[in-house]
Design a protein around this motif. Structure first.
Motif, short mmCIF file in Angstrom:
data_model
loop_
_atom_site.label_atom_id
_atom_site.label_comp_id
_atom_site.label_asym_id
_atom_site.label_seq_id
_atom_site.Cartn_x
_atom_site.Cartn_y
_atom_site.Cartn_z
N VAL A 45 0.84 -1.19 0.00
CA VAL A 45 0.00 0.00 0.00
C VAL A 45 0.88 1.25 0.00
CG1 VAL A 45 -1.75 1.34 1.25
CG2 VAL A 45 -1.96 -1.15 1.07
N LEU A 46 1.81 1.32 0.94
CA LEU A 46 2.75 2.44 0.98
C LEU A 46 4.13 2.08 0.45
CD1 LEU A 46 1.70 3.86 4.43
CD2 LEU A 46 1.62 5.13 2.28
N ILE A 47 4.52 0.83 0.63
CA ILE A 47 5.76 0.33 0.04
C ILE A 47 5.47 -1.04 -0.56
CG2 ILE A 47 7.26 1.59 1.63
CD1 ILE A 47 7.68 -0.98 3.21
N PRO B 106 10.10 -0.79 -4.02
CA PRO B 106 10.30 0.60 -3.61
C PRO B 106 9.07 1.16 -2.92
CG PRO B 106 9.64 0.55 -5.89
CD PRO B 106 9.73 -0.89 -5.45
N GLU B 107 9.19 2.42 -2.52
CA GLU B 107 8.03 3.14 -2.00
C GLU B 107 7.01 3.33 -3.11
OE1 GLU B 107 7.22 7.27 0.57
OE2 GLU B 107 9.22 6.81 -0.22
N ILE B 108 5.74 3.46 -2.72
CA ILE B 108 4.67 3.78 -3.68
C ILE B 108 4.37 5.26 -3.48
CG2 ILE B 108 2.31 3.24 -4.42
CD1 ILE B 108 2.72 0.45 -3.13
N GLU C 193 11.51 -1.25 12.00
CA GLU C 193 12.52 -0.20 12.22
C GLU C 193 13.42 -0.04 11.00
OE1 GLU C 193 12.34 1.98 14.59
OE2 GLU C 193 10.56 0.87 15.23
N ILE C 194 13.74 -1.14 10.35
CA ILE C 194 14.52 -1.06 9.11
C ILE C 194 13.77 -0.25 8.07
CG2 ILE C 194 15.47 -2.38 7.17
CD1 ILE C 194 15.93 -4.69 9.22
N ALA C 195 12.48 -0.56 7.91
CA ALA C 195 11.67 0.15 6.92
C ALA C 195 11.49 1.62 7.30
CB ALA C 195 10.32 -0.53 6.78
N ARG C 196 11.27 1.90 8.57
CA ARG C 196 11.04 3.29 8.99
C ARG C 196 12.29 4.14 8.76
NH1 ARG C 196 7.80 4.75 14.42
NH2 ARG C 196 9.32 3.35 15.39
N TYR D 172 12.10 4.82 4.89
CA TYR D 172 10.93 5.50 4.34
C TYR D 172 10.35 6.47 5.38
CZ TYR D 172 11.27 1.56 1.14
OH TYR D 172 11.73 0.61 0.24
N PRO D 173 10.64 7.77 5.25
CA PRO D 173 10.17 8.75 6.23
C PRO D 173 8.66 8.75 6.44
CG PRO D 173 11.85 9.73 4.84
CD PRO D 173 11.54 8.38 4.25
N VAL D 174 7.89 8.38 5.42
CA VAL D 174 6.44 8.40 5.54
C VAL D 174 5.95 7.50 6.68
CG1 VAL D 174 5.98 6.53 3.88
CG2 VAL D 174 4.28 8.34 4.21
N LEU D 175 6.71 6.47 7.03
CA LEU D 175 6.28 5.55 8.06
C LEU D 175 6.38 6.15 9.47
CD1 LEU D 175 7.71 2.14 6.79
CD2 LEU D 175 5.54 3.28 6.24
#
Length: 206
Positions: A13-15, A85-87, A116-119, A122-125
């Motif tokens: 959805v977001l990534i 990647p990010e969406i 935590e790796i994803a955050r 990806y700043p959006v998280l």
């Protein structure tokens, strides 16, 4: 009934979340198919999503299948490449909702370490008003308790929540509780739904 908050799933959805794509690139589609048929990588990932230690789970699976050990460890060592990647448009929609004062919550099956790796990538998280991450809660979609936790902690009535997720079973579980739902198949459809609900203008959703 007016929607008061929008609830986002994260993966797809977001990534993007596509482990098979990484493995196809690294070992080829035929060996990837053989690996996934022989080793329950997704089952291991579900345990991580329920709060089990990421490194320990991947390492234990690699030790149990020494013939595939190096390939299994890719799940740990190159995890972020599977969650990419990010969406971008989805992130823009989330930020547009926040700019209009609409609370946005995350409801996602995600491990403690992997989130935590994803955050970090990806700043959006880091922009949600509240996070409901399965690894921290030790409960996961589509089981009812994680939906109940969001309702209780946010205080938003089920009929005033709009939830978007790419998995039909997760959507069905929310719908059964009275949530408004949108089955995510791409950001364009989500944008149209947010406009139709009066949450965003066409300009906001562009």
């Amino acid at each position: 009934m007016t929607i008061e908050a929008v609830v986002f799933d994260i993966g797809n959805v977001l990534i993007e979340w596509n482990p098979e794509r990484l493995y196809d690139a690294e070992i080829g589609p035929e060996r990837r198919a053989a690996l996934f048929a022989s080793v329950d990588l997704h089952g291991m990932n579900e345990r991580v999503d329920l709060g089990e230690d990421f490194h320990a789970q991947v390492s234990a699976l690699a030790a149990a299948h020494p013939g595939w050990g190096a390939e299994i460890m890719l799940w740990h060592d190159r995890w972020i490449e599977m969650a990419s990647p990010e969406i971008p448009r989805s992130g823009r929609l989330l930020r547009a909702l926040k700019a209009r004062g609409v609370p946005v919550f995350a409801l996602s099956n995600f491990g403690v370490e992997t989130f935590e790796i994803a955050r970090a990538r990806y700043p959006v998280l880091a922009e949600f008003d509240a996070l409901f991450v399965s690894g921290h809660l030790r409960m996961a979609k589509p089981d009812a308790p994680i939906y109940d936790a969001l309702e209780r902690e946010t205080g938003v009535a089920p009929g005033r929540l709009l939830f978007t997720d790419d998995r039909a079973d997760n959507i069905a579980a929310a719908h059964a509780r009275g949530w408004r739902t949108h089955h995510f198949t791409g950001p364009d459809g989500l944008a149209d739904r947010l406009v139709a609900e009066g949450l965003l203008t066409d300009k906001d959703a562009a």
